[in-house]
Design a protein around this motif. Structure first.
Motif, PDB file in Angstrom:
ATOM      1  N   LEU A 108       0.880  -1.162   0.000  1.00  0.00           N
ATOM      2  CA  LEU A 108       0.000   0.000   0.000  1.00  0.00           C
ATOM      3  C   LEU A 108       0.920   1.215   0.000  1.00  0.00           C
ATOM      4  O   LEU A 108       1.547   1.533   1.019  1.00  0.00           O
ATOM      5  N   VAL A 109       1.019   1.873  -1.137  1.00  0.00           N
ATOM      6  CA  VAL A 109       2.001   2.938  -1.348  1.00  0.00           C
ATOM      7  C   VAL A 109       1.298   4.289  -1.421  1.00  0.00           C
ATOM      8  O   VAL A 109       0.284   4.439  -2.113  1.00  0.00           O
ATOM      9  N   TYR A 110       1.880   5.263  -0.730  1.00  0.00           N
ATOM     10  CA  TYR A 110       1.365   6.626  -0.759  1.00  0.00           C
ATOM     11  C   TYR A 110       2.276   7.483  -1.627  1.00  0.00           C
ATOM     12  O   TYR A 110       3.505   7.443  -1.486  1.00  0.00           O
ATOM     13  N   ALA A 111       1.661   8.261  -2.523  1.00  0.00           N
ATOM     14  CA  ALA A 111       2.436   9.084  -3.457  1.00  0.00           C
ATOM     15  C   ALA A 111       1.743  10.425  -3.666  1.00  0.00           C
ATOM     16  O   ALA A 111       0.528  10.562  -3.475  1.00  0.00           O
ATOM     17  N   THR A 112       2.526  11.415  -4.077  1.00  0.00           N
ATOM     18  CA  THR A 112       1.995  12.758  -4.318  1.00  0.00           C
ATOM     19  C   THR A 112       1.357  12.827  -5.694  1.00  0.00           C
ATOM     20  O   THR A 112       2.002  12.557  -6.712  1.00  0.00           O
ATOM     21  N   THR A 113       0.080  13.173  -5.732  1.00  0.00           N
ATOM     22  CA  THR A 113      -0.615  13.373  -7.002  1.00  0.00           C
ATOM     23  C   THR A 113      -0.814  14.856  -7.309  1.00  0.00           C
ATOM     24  O   THR A 113      -1.032  15.227  -8.458  1.00  0.00           O
ATOM     25  N   ASP A 114      -0.743  15.707  -6.280  1.00  0.00           N
ATOM     26  CA  ASP A 114      -0.855  17.153  -6.473  1.00  0.00           C
ATOM     27  C   ASP A 114       0.081  17.839  -5.485  1.00  0.00           C
ATOM     28  O   ASP A 114      -0.261  18.025  -4.313  1.00  0.00           O
ATOM     29  N   PRO A 115       1.269  18.245  -5.921  1.00  0.00           N
ATOM     30  CA  PRO A 115       2.263  18.819  -5.007  1.00  0.00           C
ATOM     31  C   PRO A 115       1.839  20.147  -4.393  1.00  0.00           C
ATOM     32  O   PRO A 115       2.442  20.592  -3.406  1.00  0.00           O
ATOM     33  N   GLU A 116       0.820  20.781  -4.926  1.00  0.00           N
ATOM     34  CA  GLU A 116       0.380  22.077  -4.406  1.00  0.00           C
ATOM     35  C   GLU A 116      -0.720  21.938  -3.356  1.00  0.00           C
ATOM     36  O   GLU A 116      -1.111  22.926  -2.736  1.00  0.00           O
ATOM     37  N   ALA A 117      -1.211  20.734  -3.149  1.00  0.00           N
ATOM     38  CA  ALA A 117      -2.396  20.556  -2.302  1.00  0.00           C
ATOM     39  C   ALA A 117      -2.090  20.078  -0.898  1.00  0.00           C
ATOM     40  O   ALA A 117      -3.012  19.816  -0.124  1.00  0.00           O
ATOM     41  N   GLY A 118      -0.812  19.950  -0.522  1.00  0.00           N
ATOM     42  CA  GLY A 118      -0.467  19.513   0.822  1.00  0.00           C
ATOM     43  C   GLY A 118      -1.008  18.127   1.124  1.00  0.00           C
ATOM     44  O   GLY A 118      -0.864  17.203   0.325  1.00  0.00           O
ATOM     45  N   HIS A 119      -1.688  17.993   2.293  1.00  0.00           N
ATOM     46  CA  HIS A 119      -2.241  16.685   2.680  1.00  0.00           C
ATOM     47  C   HIS A 119      -3.307  16.204   1.701  1.00  0.00           C
ATOM     48  O   HIS A 119      -3.541  14.996   1.582  1.00  0.00           O
ATOM     49  N   LEU A 120      -3.950  17.107   1.006  1.00  0.00           N
ATOM     50  CA  LEU A 120      -4.974  16.712   0.040  1.00  0.00           C
ATOM     51  C   LEU A 120      -4.374  16.313  -1.301  1.00  0.00           C
ATOM     52  O   LEU A 120      -5.105  15.968  -2.227  1.00  0.00           O
ATOM     53  N   GLY A 121      -3.055  16.344  -1.376  1.00  0.00           N
ATOM     54  CA  GLY A 121      -2.393  15.980  -2.626  1.00  0.00           C
ATOM     55  C   GLY A 121      -1.760  14.606  -2.600  1.00  0.00           C
ATOM     56  O   GLY A 121      -0.971  14.257  -3.491  1.00  0.00           O
ATOM     57  N   THR A 122      -2.084  13.794  -1.591  1.00  0.00           N
ATOM     58  CA  THR A 122      -1.514  12.456  -1.456  1.00  0.00           C
ATOM     59  C   THR A 122      -2.576  11.404  -1.769  1.00  0.00           C
ATOM     60  O   THR A 122      -3.725  11.528  -1.324  1.00  0.00           O
ATOM     61  N   THR A 123      -2.175  10.388  -2.506  1.00  0.00           N
ATOM     62  CA  THR A 123      -3.109   9.324  -2.897  1.00  0.00           C
ATOM     63  C   THR A 123      -2.495   7.965  -2.586  1.00  0.00           C
ATOM     64  O   THR A 123      -1.271   7.804  -2.643  1.00  0.00           O
ATOM     65  N   ALA A 124      -3.338   6.995  -2.230  1.00  0.00           N
ATOM     66  CA  ALA A 124      -2.894   5.638  -1.905  1.00  0.00           C
ATOM     67  C   ALA A 124      -3.076   4.723  -3.109  1.00  0.00           C
ATOM     68  O   ALA A 124      -4.090   4.801  -3.815  1.00  0.00           O
ATOM     69  N   PHE A 125      -2.106   3.842  -3.305  1.00  0.00           N
ATOM     70  CA  PHE A 125      -2.131   2.912  -4.439  1.00  0.00           C
ATOM     71  C   PHE A 125      -1.806   1.501  -3.961  1.00  0.00           C
ATOM     72  O   PHE A 125      -0.979   1.315  -3.058  1.00  0.00           O
ATOM     73  N   LEU A 126      -2.435   0.526  -4.580  1.00  0.00           N
ATOM     74  CA  LEU A 126      -2.117  -0.872  -4.331  1.00  0.00           C
ATOM     75  C   LEU A 126      -1.110  -1.303  -5.394  1.00  0.00           C
ATOM     76  O   LEU A 126      -1.435  -1.391  -6.575  1.00  0.00           O
ATOM     77  N   VAL A 127       0.120  -1.549  -4.955  1.00  0.00           N
ATOM     78  CA  VAL A 127       1.209  -1.880  -5.872  1.00  0.00           C
ATOM     79  C   VAL A 127       1.586  -3.348  -5.690  1.00  0.00           C
ATOM     80  O   VAL A 127       1.880  -3.781  -4.574  1.00  0.00           O
ATOM     81  N   GLU A 128       1.560  -4.087  -6.764  1.00  0.00           N
ATOM     82  CA  GLU A 128       1.919  -5.496  -6.698  1.00  0.00           C
ATOM     83  C   GLU A 128       3.419  -5.666  -6.916  1.00  0.00           C
ATOM     84  O   GLU A 128       4.022  -4.952  -7.718  1.00  0.00           O
ATOM     85  N   ARG A 129       3.987  -6.618  -6.224  1.00  0.00           N
ATOM     86  CA  ARG A 129       5.428  -6.844  -6.312  1.00  0.00           C
ATOM     87  C   ARG A 129       5.868  -7.143  -7.743  1.00  0.00           C
ATOM     88  O   ARG A 129       6.972  -6.788  -8.160  1.00  0.00           O
ATOM     89  N   THR A 130       4.988  -7.789  -8.507  1.00  0.00           N
ATOM     90  CA  THR A 130       5.330  -8.189  -9.872  1.00  0.00           C
ATOM     91  C   THR A 130       5.138  -7.065 -10.889  1.00  0.00           C
ATOM     92  O   THR A 130       5.435  -7.252 -12.071  1.00  0.00           O
ATOM     93  N   ASP A 131       4.664  -5.901 -10.443  1.00  0.00           N
ATOM     94  CA  ASP A 131       4.516  -4.776 -11.370  1.00  0.00           C
ATOM     95  C   ASP A 131       5.875  -4.362 -11.908  1.00  0.00           C
ATOM     96  O   ASP A 131       6.882  -4.355 -11.187  1.00  0.00           O
ATOM     97  N   SER A 132       5.894  -3.989 -13.171  1.00  0.00           N
ATOM     98  CA  SER A 132       7.134  -3.512 -13.772  1.00  0.00           C
ATOM     99  C   SER A 132       7.613  -2.249 -13.060  1.00  0.00           C
ATOM    100  O   SER A 132       6.821  -1.342 -12.779  1.00  0.00           O
TER     101      SER A 132
END
Length: 361
Positions: A148-172
């Motif tokens: 479960l990875v958290y990444a910045t989707t909007d660098p100008e939005a502070g806490h509202l600019g972070t989104t969670a993603f489900l990343v599989e180990r086998t992903d390129s």
């Protein structure tokens, strides 16, 4: 009822086996509070804490229990709360059963307590997002099947600019790094996870875009309470070791427990244990009742339990003397497993800040 937890009497190995992990799943320790219709046990926070307190007392492999709790509270539980696709549900069921191992990717080299400035970015592309960055401290990182990875989707939005993603180990583009060589909790492998042009489809966005901070805060609410039930159980075991020792150990013709200075140390350990236990119960009740002050209660419980277990482990080393300083002995091992408790899930200073905020300061 006798519960057989997987572990040797004292485990200091850098990892756990898939067989041990599957057994944790069968014991219900990997999806305690996840709803039953999603593969979990559907326990309340109070029941979850009771189970993990027992586990912390009778299972000597605190590192593996920590790995299981991080998997449950930082990955499975938020996924259960914010899932929206069939992909999420399939992974969630595998996490609860012990078929899959999960790791949480939040901490970065320059984003520890301040999670609003993540250098890991998620750039929108056709059909999904392209993730780039490095998570520096991922529990279960080397062994996880999914993150479960958290990444910045909007660098100008502070806490509202972070989104969670489900990343599989086998992903390129996903590359787990070498496990860190830690002082304690050694059976929980922790490593960096590198993401380079990692394409995550839209169906693996967890919750709404921009809701990452809220999702992480939800996971920390449970982690700062129920995960630390393990340390309440650990303190109970530590207290038992010390009581037995001071009764048996004799100096100057009498049991050392007869000396006031020694007895006072043991009483202090008991006081810390029961204070933490009561605060944990209050925090879990607040979570179950969805009380407004749940975050503050969880922070208070985490602060008292984490600092209490370190203080008691240091007292135990002094009570055991030279034997308490020998590597591999139970008391020394407990000390090393305790030290990190004041750091992970938010440092003691962060907990004090949260408590101060609840007080209106």
């Amino acid at each position: 009822m006798t519960v057989e937890f997987p572990s040797s009497p004292v485990s200091d190995q850098p990892g756990y086996s898939r067989q041990d992990w599957a057994r944790l799943g069968r014991l219900g320790l990997l999806g305690t509070a996840v709803p039953a219709d999603s593969g979990g046990s559907g326990l309340t926070a109070q029941a979850t804490a009771e189970l993990l307190t027992l586990a912390g007392e009778v299972c000597h492999d605190t590192g593996m229990l920590f790995a299981a709790a991080a998997h449950s509270f930082a990955c499975a539980l938020p996924l259960a709360r914010f899932q929206s696709t069939g992909v999420h549900d399939r992974w969630l069921r595998a996490m609860c059963s012990g078929e899959a191992i999960a790791g949480c990717g939040m901490t970065e080299a320059h984003a520890g307590s301040d999670t609003s400035r993540l250098a890991t970015t998620a750039s929108p592309v056709t059909g999904g997002y392209l993730l780039n960055g490095t998570k520096s401290w991922v529990g279960n990182g080397p062994t996880a099947d999914v993150y479960l990875v958290y990444a910045t989707t909007d660098p100008e939005a502070g806490h509202l600019g972070t989104t969670a993603f489900l990343v599989e180990r086998t992903d390129s583009g996903v590359r787990p790094g070498q496990a860190h060589d830690k002082t304690g909790l050694r059976s929980c492998p922790v490593s960096p996870v590198h993401l380079e042009d990692c394409l995550i489809p839209d169906e693996r966005v967890v919750g709404p875009v921009g809701a990452g901070a809220a999702i992480f805060a939800y996971s920390m609410l449970w982690e700062r309470s129920c995960l630390f039930a393990i340390y309440v159980g650990l303190q109970q075991r530590l207290l038992g070791l010390c009581v037995d020792h001071v009764r048996r150990r004799r100096q100057f013709g009498r049991a050392i427990g007869d000396f006031q200075a020694v007895a006072d140390r043991v009483v202090a350990m008991k006081t810390r244990l029961e204070s933490g236990r009561l605060l944990l119960e209050r925090a879990c009740l607040a979570i179950d009742e969805e009380a407004d002050d749940a975050e503050g209660r969880a922070a208070l419980a985490k602060l008292v339990i984490s600092e209490g277990v370190v203080a008691s482990a240091l007292d135990a080393v002094n009570l055991f003397g030279g034997a308490g300083y020998l590597q591999g002995e139970p008391v020394e091992h407990i000390l090393r497993d305790s030290v990190a408790a004041t750091i992970f899930s938010g440092t003691s200073d962060i907990q004090r800040r949260l408590i101060a905020r609840e007080l209106g300061l």
